[in-house]
Design an enzyme around this catalytic site. Structure first.
Site, short mmCIF file in Angstrom:
data_model
loop_
_atom_site.label_atom_id
_atom_site.label_comp_id
_atom_site.label_asym_id
_atom_site.label_seq_id
_atom_site.Cartn_x
_atom_site.Cartn_y
_atom_site.Cartn_z
N LYS A 44 0.84 -1.21 0.00
CA LYS A 44 0.00 0.00 0.00
C LYS A 44 0.87 1.25 0.00
O LYS A 44 2.07 1.18 0.33
CB LYS A 44 -0.92 -0.03 1.22
N ARG A 143 -11.20 -0.42 13.81
CA ARG A 143 -10.84 0.36 12.62
C ARG A 143 -11.57 -0.19 11.40
O ARG A 143 -12.43 0.46 10.85
CB ARG A 143 -9.32 0.34 12.43
N TYR A 264 15.69 29.72 10.19
CA TYR A 264 14.45 30.43 10.52
C TYR A 264 14.31 30.62 12.04
O TYR A 264 14.60 29.70 12.82
CB TYR A 264 13.24 29.63 10.03
N MET A 312 11.97 24.18 4.19
CA MET A 312 11.23 23.39 3.20
C MET A 312 12.18 22.62 2.29
O MET A 312 11.96 21.44 1.98
CB MET A 312 10.34 24.32 2.36
C1 LIG Z 1 -0.46 -1.91 6.84
C2 LIG Z 1 -1.01 -3.21 7.21
C3 LIG Z 1 -0.19 -4.34 7.32
C4 LIG Z 1 1.33 -4.23 7.27
O1 LIG Z 1 1.78 -3.74 8.51
P1 LIG Z 1 3.32 -3.57 8.86
O2 LIG Z 1 3.31 -3.14 10.28
O3 LIG Z 1 3.86 -2.54 7.94
O4 LIG Z 1 3.97 -4.88 8.66
C5 LIG Z 1 -0.77 -5.57 7.52
N1 LIG Z 1 -2.11 -5.69 7.63
C6 LIG Z 1 -2.94 -4.63 7.56
C7 LIG Z 1 -4.39 -4.83 7.70
C8 LIG Z 1 -2.42 -3.35 7.36
O5 LIG Z 1 -3.23 -2.29 7.32
#
Ligand SMILES: *Cc1c(COP(=O)(O)O)cnc(C)c1O
Length: 369
Positions: A44, A143, A264, A312
């Protein structure tokens, strides 16, 4: 290293090196650790910022056949890059209107609720064929996933017969990075209850952290993300290799007397004559402003502290520790590398490696090894 050594590719002043060899070895190590069901790859957010296509192809060659993205659009983009025997699963679930295209494009939704289950079942009926899905259950994170109260109904519908091929039942750990957290055990117990309520299905549970919690957590298909990319705490007993290296060019140097303000807000004031260098990356390149006056970069193994606020597009460092003339226009300093790990940068910035990785900007020249 000096920018001439890399040839100032594309005129870039930052070089992000992604070691696909190390990534492949990390996948094999994690898959081995996961046990007989092996590991998926979580790709992802463009594979945590490292390039979903390159990453997915690399681990496919190492035997990976399950790829998790968060959003449907990510799946659609990745689909043409992978052979059809690779399953691409959408963690965020099945959104209204995406049902047909998921079916046609061979994208597997993670079904998170009764409503999504019914929508996917209806699509299967309408198309007159069976459709695959993973079922995600909420075991205490609140979630995503079927809430406990929907389970009896789902079980009843499955028992009556379904057009959905259930690839596995999955859940996600909320505290896998804390081995001592009781929540891990509570979630595992809940998963076991689910496995009894829905017998005969495979499971998928552990993320990266989960794989290091001990044997009971290595059930079914593991879903590591960050560990593939080298983002594990250094105290983990693991053979996980670093995947990312970031070198940034010096764009100006100067020597200033004691009492000089830097950056800054003038928040940093030198207390002695100091040699400074300005490097070509800032918070727009994913180096958080919280690194202001904290942490360091490295050159030839020598630590060069960050001074003043992160801008930046640039950061100023104190190069007094090096002999005069060592650092000059075009010198490349190590921002992430063997001396300063991803985890170091994250903890100095008060965040986690995930956020650093996914934030690394698009102004760096990216090179895959
Ligand atoms: C992002 C995610 C993972 C991977 O998690 P990591 O901690 O990066 O290994 C696995 N399962 C779900 C449902 C996730 O959202």
């Amino acid at each position: 290293m000096h920018i001439d050594d890399v040839g100032c590719v594309d005129g870039a002043t930052g070089y992000l090196t992604i070691d696909l060899g190390a990534l492949g070895r990390n996948y094999l190590a994690l898959s081995h650790r996961a046990g007989p069901n092996g590991a998926a790859a979580v790709v992802k957010a463009d594979a945590y910022g490292l390039g979903a296509e390159r990453v997915a192809k690399t681990v496919y060659e190492r035997g990976c056949r399950h790829f998790f993205v968060a959003q449907f659009m990510e799946a659609a983009k990745l689909r043409p890059a992978l052979p059809q025997d690779a399953s691409i699963l959408v963690l965020n679930g099945l959104q209204p209107g995406n049902e047909d295209i998921c079916a046609y494009e061979n994208i597997v939704p993670v079904i998170n609720s009764m409503e999504q289950w019914r929508n996917w079942s209806r699509t299967a009926r309408e198309l007159g064929r069976r459709l695959p899905a993973a079922l995600q259950f909420d075991t205490g994170m609140s979630r995503l996933g079927f809430p406990p109260e929907e389970r009896p109904q789902l079980a009843a519908e499955i028992a009556r017969g379904t057009d959905i091929d259930i690839l596995f039942l999955m859940s996600h750990l909320a505290s896998a990075d804390k081995a001592e957290s009781i929540q891990n055990w509570e979630q595992l117990e809940e998963l076991r209850a689910i496995a009894e309520e829905f017998p005969g299905h495979k499971l998928s549970f552990a993320n990266s952290g989960g794989l290091f919690l001990g044997n009971p957590y290595r059930v079914g298909l593991a879903r590591p993300g960050v560990a593939l990319y080298g983002g594990v705490p250094s105290d983990y007993p693991s053979s996980i290799e670093a995947v990312v290296r970031l070198d940034v060019a010096v764009i100006q140097t100067r020597t200033v007397p004691a009492g000089t303000k830097v950056g800054y807000g003038g928040v940093h004031v030198t207390h002695k004559e100091t040699r400074l260098a300005t490097i070509a990356a800032g918070y727009a390149d994913g180096l958080p402003r919280s690194l202001s006056d904290r942490g360091a970069v490295f050159f030839d193994g020598v630590r060069l502290p960050v001074v003043g606020r992160v801008s930046m597009d640039s950061i100023t460092i104190d190069i007094s520790a090096l002999p005069d003339g060592t650092i000059r226009l075009g010198s490349l300093v190590e921002v992430i590398g063997p001396n300063r790990t991803l985890e170091d940068v994250a903890s100095e910035a008060g965040t986690i490696s995930y956020e650093i990785l996914t934030g690394l900007g698009h102004r760096y020249h990216r090179q895959y090894r």
